[in-house]
Design an enzyme around this catalytic site. Structure first.
Site, short mmCIF file in Angstrom:
data_model
loop_
_atom_site.label_atom_id
_atom_site.label_comp_id
_atom_site.label_asym_id
_atom_site.label_seq_id
_atom_site.Cartn_x
_atom_site.Cartn_y
_atom_site.Cartn_z
N ASP A 1 -50.79 14.01 -45.06
CA ASP A 1 -51.85 13.47 -45.92
C ASP A 1 -52.94 14.49 -46.24
OD1 ASP A 1 -50.69 10.91 -46.16
OD2 ASP A 1 -51.47 10.35 -44.19
N HIS B 1 -47.44 20.19 -58.91
CA HIS B 1 -48.77 19.89 -59.44
C HIS B 1 -49.10 18.40 -59.35
CE1 HIS B 1 -48.80 23.77 -62.06
NE2 HIS B 1 -49.10 24.00 -60.80
N HIS B 2 -48.33 17.66 -58.54
CA HIS B 2 -48.63 16.22 -58.49
C HIS B 2 -49.99 15.96 -57.88
CE1 HIS B 2 -47.42 16.67 -54.33
NE2 HIS B 2 -47.83 15.45 -54.09
N ARG B 3 -50.47 16.92 -57.11
CA ARG B 3 -51.86 16.88 -56.62
C ARG B 3 -52.43 18.28 -56.78
NH1 ARG B 3 -53.84 12.43 -52.61
NH2 ARG B 3 -52.31 10.84 -53.10
N LYS C 1 -51.67 24.52 -52.69
CA LYS C 1 -52.13 25.17 -51.46
C LYS C 1 -50.99 25.82 -50.72
CE LYS C 1 -55.54 25.56 -48.42
NZ LYS C 1 -55.15 27.00 -48.36
N LYS D 1 -47.12 28.98 -52.54
CA LYS D 1 -46.97 30.10 -51.60
C LYS D 1 -47.04 31.40 -52.37
CE LYS D 1 -45.78 30.30 -47.18
NZ LYS D 1 -46.29 29.27 -46.29
N LYS E 1 -44.93 19.37 -46.67
CA LYS E 1 -45.83 19.46 -45.52
C LYS E 1 -47.15 18.76 -45.81
CE LYS E 1 -45.79 23.60 -43.81
NZ LYS E 1 -46.04 25.03 -43.47
N SER F 1 -57.02 24.06 -42.88
CA SER F 1 -57.41 24.67 -44.15
C SER F 1 -58.08 23.62 -45.04
CB SER F 1 -56.19 25.21 -44.90
OG SER F 1 -55.90 26.52 -44.48
N1 GLU Z 1 -49.36 29.58 -44.30
C1 GLU Z 1 -49.59 28.36 -43.59
C2 GLU Z 1 -48.41 27.41 -43.76
O1 GLU Z 1 -47.30 27.84 -43.97
C3 GLU Z 1 -50.94 27.74 -43.91
C4 GLU Z 1 -51.15 27.35 -45.34
C5 GLU Z 1 -52.59 26.94 -45.65
O2 GLU Z 1 -53.40 26.89 -44.76
O3 GLU Z 1 -52.83 26.69 -46.84
O4 GLU Z 1 -48.52 26.22 -43.59
#
Ligand code: GLU
Length: 471
Positions: A98, A63-65, A69, A105, A93, A362
């Site tokens: 950035d 949750h640092h940002r 996602k 996930k 990642k 994304s």
């Molecule tokens: N599932 C993809 C990944 O492993 C995309 C994640 C996304 O777009 O939020 O990077």
């Protein structure tokens, strides 16, 4: 899982190793590594005349940002450890490229091929409802996306379910990315991960002195490539590397087996063949060389595992003959196989760098959704007129004419997909340069994975420090 240690533990081990090359305090490293929130769900769905209990997860690693996602995968391999590991990889990642999000996930433990479209829709909508109930989804909270076994169709169901519950929420379209272009998606997202793999590889191959160390010349043209998995990521990596990078695709692996051709395989034609026949085996001009893992052992310049995790293990690491491995899938090399490959001198481009193109685009989609307009809509015409004015002045002052084609190119603003691809390319190139810089600064770091983790760790640590939580 890799031998004795779990997937999540192996990610932690990589982070610990990288942390030892930094001066980040131990407690902060522990905080960065920890999974912040884990949601485990069981819900029933009706299948035929009976009910089935579905096992599902959503993990918010950091949750640092915010928002957090990461994709949602539908696979039989899904369990809590796998989702935690993949969520953690998302944190590193996003930091590396950035993208200002924490990692997350989701996973549903099903084989999507066993369900009808209607059943899949029920499962997806019910899962989304559970996320809404627990406040685990929202444009500022946690934003899912496609992953293994899911795609734009599932994202459209998630959006529709979310909007049914959050009617009138102005930014609701940003609650999920990877949506169909007609449902507030963005052009270029579908092929973004594969295109990102291509840009990352091309950048890596552009450094002649690095390539010389592994016995390669610079540049992608003519390099032999083997791809495992013709899903979204693998097929786009193969197609784009062939069409835009002139790579020679000599081997392809899919569920049904591996094929090889020393003369190269036309990926576009192969995909059409598979669509028609249901298999890559028997594609004219190729040889059937064995099962889905046989192609991994082919002699080649670049190997791209683009299927699932745990493909290169203690069992086959010794027989891998590639010079570069681009981890297009998440976790294709187990932790115990990694040192064997490094010892052989293989250059490994780690998953959380090389497959970051998906989350990068994304992010662009999310920005588009929150701004409620298409990139370029406001400025394209204005820019076109201003540039035309400048070119007219240049013609007037020089007495020379600029031909219509050149004029068109120099004056028109970028289309959405051009802007997306250029932002994606820049992201992959800049991140690679940061990793390379780290390698050059630390002569004691020998591999790209550790250097990439160092880059991510430093950025996340600096976020925590600026929050005032850590001194
Ligand atoms: N599932 C993809 C990944 O492993 C995309 C994640 C996304 O777009 O939020 O990077």
């Amino acid at each position: 899982m890799s031998g004795h240690i779990s997937f999540f533990k192996s990610v932690e081990n990589y982070v610990d190793k990288a942390a030892s090359f930094t001066d980040i305090p131990r407690g902060l490293v522990e905080q960065i590594k920890a999974c912040n929130l884990v949601l485990q769900i069981r819900f029933p769905v009706r299948v035929g005349n009976d009910y089935e209990v579905i096992e599902a997860y959503r993990v918010q690693h950091s949750h640092h940002r915010l928002p957090t996602k990461g994709g949602i995968r539908y696979a039989e391999s899904v369990d809590q450890d796998e989702v935690m590991a993949l969520a953690a990889l998302m944190t590193y990642k996003c930091a590396l490229v950035d993208v200002p999000f924490g990692g997350a996930k989701g996973g549903i433990k099903i084989n999507p091929a066993k369900y009808t479209v209607e059943q899949l829709q029920n499962i997806t909508r019910r899962y989304t409802t559970e996320l809404i109930k627990k406040n685990f989804i929202g444009p500022g909270i946690d934003v899912p996306a496609p992953d293994y076994g899911t795609g734009p169709r599932e994202m459209a169901w998630i959006l529709d379910t979310y909007q049914a519950f959050r009617h009138g929420e102005i930014d609701s379209i940003g609650c999920v990315t990877g949506k169909p272009v007609t449902q507030n998606g963005i052009r270029g997202r579908a092929e973004a991960t594969g295109r990102g793999v291509f840009y990352g590889l091309r950048e890596c191959l552009s450094h002649a002195e690095d390539m010389a160390k592994i016995g390669l010349t610079k540049g992608m043209a003519g390099k032999t490539m083997v791809v495992q998995g013709l899903g979204n990521v693998g097929s786009n990596t193969a197609l784009i590397s062939q069409q835009e990078g002139d790579a020679k695709i000599i081997g392809i692996a899919e569920r049904e087996g591996s094929i090889y051709s020393a003369n190269g395989i036309n990926v576009e034609k192969l995909m059409a063949f598979r669509k028609e026949t249901g298999s890559i085996i028997g594609f004219p001009g190729t040889e059937h060389i064995g099962d889905a893992s046989a192609a991994l052992e082919l002699e080649c310049d670049i190997l791209v595992p683009a299927a699932l995790e745990n493909q290169i293990t203690l069992k086959n690491a010794d027989r891998i003959k590639a010079k570069i491995i681009a981890e297009a899938a998440n976790g294709p090399i187990t932790a115990d196989a990694d040192p064997i490959l490094l010892k052989k001198g293989v250059l490994i481009l780690p998953d959380f760098y090389i497959n970051a193109g998906g989350v990068t685009v994304s992010y662009f989609e999310w920005l588009k959704n929150l701004s409620h307009h298409r990139f370029g809509r406001l400025e394209n015409r204005f820019q076109n007129e201003a540039f035309t004015g400048i070119l007219n002045k240049v013609e007037e002052m020089t007495g020379k004419t600029i031909n219509a084609r050149e004029k068109d190119f120099l004056t028109r603003g970028g289309t959405e997909v051009e802007l997306v691809n250029s932002g994606l390319q820049d992201t992959m190139v800049v991140a690679y340069q940061q990793i390379r810089e780290t390698l050059l600064q630390h002569s004691d770091i020998q591999d790209v994975r550790t250097a990439a983790f160092v880059c991510s760790l430093k950025k996340i640590a600096s976020d925590y420090v600026s929050m005032g939580i850590f001194p």
